[in-house]
Design an enzyme around this catalytic site. Structure first.
Site, PDB file in Angstrom:
ATOM      1  N   SER A 176       0.518  -1.118  -0.190  1.00 31.83           N
ATOM      2  CA  SER A 176       0.054  -0.045   0.338  1.00 31.83           C
ATOM      3  C   SER A 176       1.229   1.253  -0.123  1.00 31.83           C
ATOM      4  O   SER A 176       1.637   1.045  -0.732  1.00 31.83           O
ATOM      5  CB  SER A 176      -1.199  -0.121   1.460  1.00 31.83           C
ATOM      6  N   ASP A 432      -8.373  -5.536  -6.168  1.00 36.19           N
ATOM      7  CA  ASP A 432      -8.188  -4.811  -4.794  1.00 36.19           C
ATOM      8  C   ASP A 432      -8.554  -3.526  -5.843  1.00 36.19           C
ATOM      9  O   ASP A 432      -8.715  -3.000  -6.416  1.00 36.19           O
ATOM     10  CB  ASP A 432      -6.679  -4.703  -5.132  1.00 36.19           C
ATOM     11  N   HIS A 457      -6.126  -6.359  -1.382  1.00 35.47           N
ATOM     12  CA  HIS A 457      -4.982  -5.600  -1.088  1.00 35.47           C
ATOM     13  C   HIS A 457      -3.598  -6.581  -0.501  1.00 35.47           C
ATOM     14  O   HIS A 457      -3.662  -6.928   0.604  1.00 35.47           O
ATOM     15  CB  HIS A 457      -5.504  -5.354   0.353  1.00 35.47           C
TER      16      HIS A 457
END
Length: 488
Positions: A176, A432, A457
């Site tokens: 991320s 995601d 994710h």
């Protein structure tokens, strides 16, 4: 991860009942709100602190330092000449990332690596000015550039202090926002980091960098629910629309919403968008963490939580507001209260209240991390909420007395012009919502994109399990061989 990112604050404007109201839909990686129980296959780390400079880019206060926390495990380290696997901490407590990045330890076992996790300044216990870190006078040192300089200076000094590490190559990992940092660290400090695995890193999610007409964050989240059955996103969209209808009825409608959603306190007219945000976040976070096995990442959830959530909509056609809200409450409860341990009512302020970590990220989102997320209510299952940059600027000026610089990432982090980079893996999961902002095609022979068909994710960074889809198993195998080539 809090992973997780990734993370973003999106300012949107809703119009209803004849007036406008600003609201924040914090589609961000929030696992670092709390430190979850650790995967027992992950070794317990040793914890240390390193005196890092508060300001790497000024010589005015050259001795001003702060204590940056870092974690180390040598459980797999085979000695001199073997690599260092370094995790670039993102927006939260470093233990949350340590406990949710099991693939690094799998790799460390294979390559005999020392594992190091460093905590991002202004998060966890790495607060440059203690409890005064978030004041107007002190928060200005919170930038991704300063954080990356922290990591480069730290790992260089760490190697210099340990002769057996002097020749060790350093591979940087992140998921991320941490994945964004990992890729940028390789670009900015190729002399320090031999390569980067950037998982679910939306480095192109910025203002002006997203392709017009391309797939959007909210559309991917909606598609995840659509895969479980068309009744699911259709019912959720109808639920949101009915909330606004009931809010327009005044007190009787507010009372109905309080009762049907089992709220801990009576819903007030100025909290309607808080309720909407609470529900939106629950659905979005389920899409982000739609993992093939039970997880404790953001909240305790079952395997494939989107499928479980959609069971309350499939083969059902709610015919009344009460039936709509019941299905909505039960389906979003898969995120907020799957185990029943959260209690018998929903506190809509719990998810949207600020804590120190949120305050730091909100500041970053008002300076460098300007990552638009919007909804339209047509191609997604949410209420229409367009991205209005002028409103975003107003919020940032009123809240932090800063004005965003939306074009800065193009200059500082290369924008789309990253062909000169090398040794970076960008992995993205098709499930995601952050994928549209990521690098999804090969830039060159050494800047590689890996698409994980059944991945949410940064699933590839999590501990490998037998239940993992073949697509993520293949992605990890590819990542392993690329990293091997960097270390040869």
């Amino acid at each position: 991860m809090k992973a997780c990112l990734l993370v973003v604050v999106a300012l949107v404007l809703f119009s209803s009942l004849g007036e406008s109201k600003r609201r924040f839909s914090r589609f961000k990686d929030v696992s670092t709100r709390r430190v979850k129980s650790r995967d027992q296959t992950i070794p317990t780390p040793d914890e240390f602190f390193f005196a890092n400079l508060v300001d790497h880019y000024s010589f005015v206060h050259p001795t001003q330092t702060y204590q940056m926390r870092y974690l180390v495990t040598d459980a797999y380290y085979l000695g001199k000449g073997y690599p260092i696997f370094f995790y670039a901490g993102n927006e939260g407590d470093i233990y949350s990332f340590y406990n949710n990045t099991g693939f690094m330890f799998t790799l460390a076992s294979e390559f005999g690596a020392l594992v190091v996790f460093a905590e991002h300044r202004y998060y966890g216990e790495s607060l440059p000015f203690g409890n005064q870190s978030y004041t107007k006078e002190n928060i200005g040192y919170l930038t991704s550039e300063q954080a990356m300089a922290d990591y480069a200076v730290f790992i260089s000094d760490y190697k210099a202090q340990k002769p057996e590490l002097s020749e060790s190559k350093v591979v940087v990992f992140g998921g991320s926002y941490g994945g964004m940092l990992a890729s940028w660290l390789r670009m900015r400090y190729p002399n320090v980091f031999v390569g980067a695995l950037a998982a679910s890193a939306p480095i192109w999610q910025f203002e002006g960098q997203m392709p017009r007409g391309g797939e959007q964050f909210s559309e991917v989240a909606t598609r995840d629910f659509l895969l479980s059955g068309p009744e699911c996103p259709t019912g959720i969209r109808a639920g949101f629309e009915e909330i606004m209808i009931q809010a327009g009825r005044g007190q009787p409608g507010l009372d109905l919403l309080t009762e049907q959603f089992m709220l801990c306190s009576p819903l007030q007219s100025d909290q309607v968008y808080d309720l909407v945000s609470f529900l939106e976040n629950g659905y979005v976070y389920m899409a982000m963490t739609d993992y093939p096995s039970a997880s404790n990442f953001l909240q305790p959830m079952p395997a494939w939580p989107v499928d479980v959530s959609c069971q309350y909509w499939l083969h059902k056609k709610p015919t009344s507001p009460e039936e709509l809200f019941t299905a909505m409450r039960l389906s979003v409860g898969v995120y907020y209260n799957y185990t029943g341990e959260a209690g018998s009512c929903f506190d809509i302020n719990e998810d949207i209240s600020s804590n120190l970590g949120d305050q730091a990220w909100n500041y970053q989102a008002c300076t460098e991390m300007i990552m638009p997320v919007q909804t339209n209510g047509k191609t997604d299952m949410f209420l229409p909420a367009p991205w209005i940059y002028s409103d975003y600027v107003t919020y940032c000026q009123e809240t932090f007395d800063v004005t965003p610089r939306p074009g800065w990432t193009d200059i500082s982090f290369w924008g789309h012009q990253i062909s000169a980079a090398s040794n970076i893996i960008f992995s993205n999961g098709m499930l995601d919502p952050w994928r549209p902002g990521g690098v999804t095609y090969n830039i060159s022979s050494s800047v590689t994109a890996i698409i994980i068909q059944h991945g949410a994710h940064h699933l590839d960074l999590r501990t490998p399990l037998p239940s993992d889809p073949l697509s993520v198993q293949m992605a990890r195998s590819q990542e392993t061989e690329i990293i091997r080539s960097w270390l040869e």
